[in-house]
Design a protein around this motif. Structure first.
Motif, PDB file in Angstrom:
ATOM      1  N   GLU A   6       0.900  -1.197   0.148  1.00 40.52           N
ATOM      2  CA  GLU A   6       0.205   0.160  -0.268  1.00 40.52           C
ATOM      3  C   GLU A   6       0.611   1.556  -0.167  1.00 40.52           C
ATOM      4  OE1 GLU A   6      -3.380   0.371   2.142  1.00 40.52           O
ATOM      5  OE2 GLU A   6      -4.393  -1.454   0.689  1.00 40.52           O
ATOM      6  N   VAL A   7       0.873   2.223  -0.633  1.00 34.68           N
ATOM      7  CA  VAL A   7       1.499   3.425  -0.840  1.00 34.68           C
ATOM      8  C   VAL A   7       0.220   4.336  -0.194  1.00 34.68           C
ATOM      9  CG1 VAL A   7       2.731   3.089  -2.710  1.00 34.68           C
ATOM     10  CG2 VAL A   7       0.574   4.256  -2.852  1.00 34.68           C
ATOM     11  N   SER A   8       0.982   5.225  -0.046  1.00 36.84           N
ATOM     12  CA  SER A   8       0.115   6.904   0.291  1.00 36.84           C
ATOM     13  C   SER A   8      -1.178   7.477  -1.210  1.00 36.84           C
ATOM     14  CB  SER A   8       0.693   7.948   0.930  1.00 36.84           C
ATOM     15  OG  SER A   8       0.455   9.562   0.792  1.00 36.84           O
ATOM     16  N   ASN A   9      -2.090   7.813  -0.816  1.00 35.11           N
ATOM     17  CA  ASN A   9      -2.622   8.194  -1.689  1.00 35.11           C
ATOM     18  C   ASN A   9      -3.517   9.743  -1.438  1.00 35.11           C
ATOM     19  OD1 ASN A   9      -3.825   8.686  -4.746  1.00 35.11           O
ATOM     20  ND2 ASN A   9      -5.774   7.198  -3.875  1.00 35.11           N
ATOM     21  N   GLU A  10      -3.467  11.094  -1.668  1.00 33.99           N
ATOM     22  CA  GLU A  10      -3.306  12.207  -1.262  1.00 33.99           C
ATOM     23  C   GLU A  10      -5.253  12.273  -2.173  1.00 33.99           C
ATOM     24  OE1 GLU A  10      -0.960  14.866  -1.485  1.00 33.99           O
ATOM     25  OE2 GLU A  10       0.166  14.100  -0.013  1.00 33.99           O
ATOM     26  N   THR A  32      -4.163  10.892   4.944  1.00 33.61           N
ATOM     27  CA  THR A  32      -4.109   9.791   5.402  1.00 33.61           C
ATOM     28  C   THR A  32      -4.510   8.195   4.518  1.00 33.61           C
ATOM     29  OG1 THR A  32      -6.476  10.054   6.141  1.00 33.61           O
ATOM     30  CG2 THR A  32      -4.460  10.921   7.649  1.00 33.61           C
ATOM     31  N   GLY A  33      -5.040   8.910   3.818  1.00 34.06           N
ATOM     32  CA  GLY A  33      -5.777   7.692   2.440  1.00 34.06           C
ATOM     33  C   GLY A  33      -4.260   7.080   2.019  1.00 34.06           C
ATOM     34  N   THR A  34      -4.194   5.394   2.245  1.00 35.39           N
ATOM     35  CA  THR A  34      -3.628   4.321   1.267  1.00 35.39           C
ATOM     36  C   THR A  34      -4.459   4.145   0.359  1.00 35.39           C
ATOM     37  OG1 THR A  34      -3.656   2.424   2.558  1.00 35.39           O
ATOM     38  CG2 THR A  34      -1.605   4.477   3.225  1.00 35.39           C
ATOM     39  N   ILE A  35      -3.045   3.239  -0.807  1.00 33.89           N
ATOM     40  CA  ILE A  35      -3.892   1.721  -1.648  1.00 33.89           C
ATOM     41  C   ILE A  35      -3.199   1.081  -2.430  1.00 33.89           C
ATOM     42  CG2 ILE A  35      -3.758   4.001  -3.648  1.00 33.89           C
ATOM     43  CD1 ILE A  35      -5.796   3.669  -5.179  1.00 33.89           C
ATOM     44  N   ARG A  36      -3.478   0.221  -2.275  1.00 34.00           N
ATOM     45  CA  ARG A  36      -2.813  -1.238  -3.153  1.00 34.00           C
ATOM     46  C   ARG A  36      -2.425  -0.422  -4.766  1.00 34.00           C
ATOM     47  NH1 ARG A  36      -4.447  -6.175  -4.463  1.00 34.00           N
ATOM     48  NH2 ARG A  36      -2.299  -8.158  -4.703  1.00 34.00           N
ATOM     49  N   LEU A  37      -1.269  -0.775  -5.091  1.00 33.63           N
ATOM     50  CA  LEU A  37      -1.089  -0.778  -6.734  1.00 33.63           C
ATOM     51  C   LEU A  37      -1.480  -1.332  -7.545  1.00 33.63           C
ATOM     52  CD1 LEU A  37       1.458   2.825  -6.584  1.00 33.63           C
ATOM     53  CD2 LEU A  37      -0.480   2.363  -6.408  1.00 33.63           C
TER      54      LEU A  37
END
Lengths: 347, 347
Positions: A6-10, A32-37
């Motif tokens: 997961e990476v940070s996702n503004e 604060t959001g995150t997402i798996r690429l």
């Protein structure tokens, strides 16, 4: 970083439904959001890295719960809109990693698009121009100008065309399409700088600053002594009321937008619609999304125009997703010169 | 009396330009005029005995000097309008003594028409119906309904149609054309008698008395829960404002008239034109005179409809040219039921 991490996702979140003018605080930057690429195993989805976000006037309507022709934003969720993006991962047979696409995405660094509709996410194949152009001249904006002017208004060589909000993303295109078609075209805008652009860069035959004209009916009479054959309507309200008595017989008014009205509690009353009868005028509201089947013919035309160097295009680019709320709000006070774009990531 | 002698020619003269509601005294009965019942030697003219005069709402516009789409009446001269007449003498190769014609004539017993234009004086060949029908259903009125509804509104089977001023000359035709086309059609009118006519004689699916409905937006929502595909606009003003939010997506509004506005000093303001955008509505003012090239196709259709007994038609006939001013004024307060005709002479 592995792709599975997961990476940070503004993101820019929509706070809540509004009335009146939108404010920067109606949107919230969330860090604060995150997402798996990666797309989920076996899914039909596409994972996008967003490069450019498009700021468009119709988005105001999506900030009101019940009164828009497109679905309202969801409070607490990201703003959505047109974007240019790079495909990082795909479970969808129409897209693969490394593709550039334009279409609907979230106002966020990365978007997972589930089951993309063919008309809402389109692959970019022509890349002789900056990719950001697909938020505008080669995307929804250009198509809007094309559908409203070239298709619905049925322009003929020698006709007289008036464009309001003419230095905006759509207006600047309409003016150029009108000149290519052999029309006489006058635009209005809200500053000396914009008027200069219209005359000196976009090739309008003439232009005026509406803020410096006390009587628009008289102004239009001066520019169009024989009447307006086509009024490309972006503004509505008192400008429309000034245009109607200046229309020529069998004139056409494609209604692209009425930006002067969106933030009013009580819309302006138009008192002279009997002019539609007197002049046999056709006035037609349209939404580009009804006409995307024309996109291939539009692109063929545009490629030719670019090759022949017949088009100029001005973007107003801001950097960083955190700049997006101010950029969007600026549309409604005319801060932008040309197409308002937000650059989110490097290509 | 020899044809070369002068005979008395009663006329209705236009007094002077007006504002506000027309009154009977805005027209003057003149009984002192005379006319020779022969065309001048070697002229191209036609000498008419007028049988029926047509009273039409557009004539209000001709009582104002500057603001109409047809030429204003001339103070001191006879009112002019559509009529059905018999040719008493002709120097024109297209007409001969004994022909029946419809077209433009004076409000007088006899009219000398100099150089008649082919579209302003038409020979009547189909006579299986009363001749007075050529002031209405088979003349300008019927053509207006046909052009606005069948041609401009592109109706499709199963669509929902709303007609205001529905028991009027044009409205009653539109309703019947809509039923023939397989549409669902609702009309509004201003009395119980008219509403009964719409439902029981003209075959409207439903009808309402607008004077008994306090909230037209809600009324229309009740009759059209899925929206109005075609609004045949005869009325304008507050009725239009109530219709707009009730339009269906990609609805059409042929604008035939806006009779509620013609006598107002200050026209009503329409505050919800952004509905044109929201619903992608096409609104088109038209004037039947732009479309008379379609008259032959219209007549073929109408003959078939009469043969198949698909049409009913109601006229409101008054006798004597002296009754013409009151009959015309009655249009603007809804006195007439059906097409208002003045019988001037026996056939």
């Amino acid at each position: 970083m592995a792709n599975g991490d997961e990476v940070s996702n503004e993101q820019i979140l929509f706070r809540d439904y509004i009335s009146g003018f939108p404010k920067e605080t109606d949107m919230i930057l969330s860090t604060t959001g995150t997402i798996r690429l990666k797309v989920p195993e076996g899914s039909n989805s596409v994972l996008l890295k967003n490069l450019y976000l498009s700021c468009d006037p119709y988005m105001r309507g999506r900030m009101t719960q019940s009164d828009s022709y497109v679905a309202a934003f969801t409070p607490g969720k990201p703003i959505t809109g047109y974007a240019v993006s790079e495909v990082l991962d795909s479970g969808n047979p129409n897209f693969e990693k490394g593709d550039y696409v334009w279409g609907f995405a979230g106002w966020e660094q990365y978007s997972l698009i589930e089951n993309p509709h063919p008309m809402s996410l389109m692959k970019i194949s022509y890349t002789d121009v900056p990719l950001s152009y697909y938020t505008g001249i080669l995307g929804m904006t250009g198509m809007t100008a094309y559908v409203g002017f070239n298709v619905l208004a049925s322009p003929k060589k020698g006709e007289s065309v008036y464009v309001s909000a003419a230095s905006g993303a759509v207006g600047q295109m309409v003016g150029q399409f009108a000149k290519i078609m052999g029309c006489y075209v006058v635009g209005s805008a809200g500053s000396k700088e914009k008027v200069d652009l219209l005359k000196n860069k976009f090739g309008f035959d003439d232009a005026f600053n509406y803020k410096e004209e006390p009587d628009w009916t008289a102004t239009l009479k001066r520019y169009f002594p024989k009447g307006i054959d086509i009024y490309f309507e972006n503004v509505g309200g008192k400008m429309l009321e000034a245009v109607l008595p200046n229309m020529a017989v069998r004139g056409r008014i494609p209604v692209c937008g009425m930006i002067s009205q969106y933030n009013l509690q009580q819309h302006d009353g138009i008192h002279n619609l009997t002019q539609l009868l007197k002049k046999r005028v056709r006035m037609e509201g349209f939404n580009v999304s009804d006409h995307y089947h024309l996109y291939p013919e539009f692109m063929e035309l545009m490629k030719q125009y670019f090759m022949d160097e017949k088009l100029v295009y001005v973007e107003d680019m801001v950097e960083g997703i955190e700049s997006a709320p101010v950029a969007l709000i600026g549309l409604f006070t005319g801060q932008n010169v040309g197409k308002q774009v937000v650059k989110v990531s490097h290509e």
